[in-house]
Write a protein that holds these residues in place. Sequence first.
Motif, PDB file in Angstrom:
ATOM      1  N   THR A  28       0.855  -1.178   0.000  1.00 37.06           N
ATOM      2  CA  THR A  28       0.000   0.000   0.000  1.00 37.06           C
ATOM      3  C   THR A  28       0.892   1.229   0.000  1.00 37.06           C
ATOM      4  O   THR A  28       2.034   1.187   0.457  1.00 37.06           O
ATOM      5  CB  THR A  28      -0.941   0.050   1.226  1.00 37.06           C
ATOM      6  OG1 THR A  28      -0.162   0.186   2.420  1.00 37.06           O
ATOM      7  CG2 THR A  28      -1.818  -1.187   1.310  1.00 37.06           C
ATOM      8  N   VAL A  35      -3.884   5.522   3.382  1.00 37.27           N
ATOM      9  CA  VAL A  35      -3.663   4.802   2.134  1.00 37.27           C
ATOM     10  C   VAL A  35      -4.279   5.598   0.984  1.00 37.27           C
ATOM     11  O   VAL A  35      -5.441   5.991   1.042  1.00 37.27           O
ATOM     12  CB  VAL A  35      -4.289   3.391   2.191  1.00 37.27           C
ATOM     13  CG1 VAL A  35      -4.141   2.676   0.852  1.00 37.27           C
ATOM     14  CG2 VAL A  35      -3.665   2.570   3.310  1.00 37.27           C
ATOM     15  N   ALA A  38      -3.302   0.972  -3.416  1.00 40.22           N
ATOM     16  CA  ALA A  38      -2.912  -0.378  -2.996  1.00 40.22           C
ATOM     17  C   ALA A  38      -2.849  -1.261  -4.231  1.00 40.22           C
ATOM     18  O   ALA A  38      -3.766  -1.251  -5.061  1.00 40.22           O
ATOM     19  CB  ALA A  38      -3.919  -0.943  -1.997  1.00 40.22           C
TER      20      ALA A  38
END
Length: 136
Positions: A28, A35, A38
């Motif tokens: 990620t 995040v 990913a």
Amino acid sequence: MGTTAQDVRTIALSLPDSSEKPAWGMPTFRVGGKVFAALADDDASIGVKCPKEQRAGLIAAEPQKFFVREGHDDNYAWLRVRLEAVEDAAELRAILIDSWLQAAPKRLAAAHPELADGRAGASGDAGHCGGEGDAG
């Protein structure tokens, strides 16, 4: 035509204050602890931040490129992108910048106006999943 997992890594890590951290068994990419991208475990697609209200239009316009995992992405501002369908590195960069801008703290995003100005994809559009950055 098409991009690779290595292209994702190179572009994602070139964005300000970005880092790579494994989670859920996959790489990620984060900014400000959040995040913004990913890689799927098969390296064939990525997940990026995208407002839920924009997903359907993107998927309808380019179903070979954009998708959601039914039952998994339903409640999240997240969109999947098939890397082989991404035109080139410029388009991939625009997609990743859009996602980065949504995850980045407002102060950090504001310190990099060149990213908001330069996120138009190879086709000259204004990006894919626009965002104004996080409230934090």
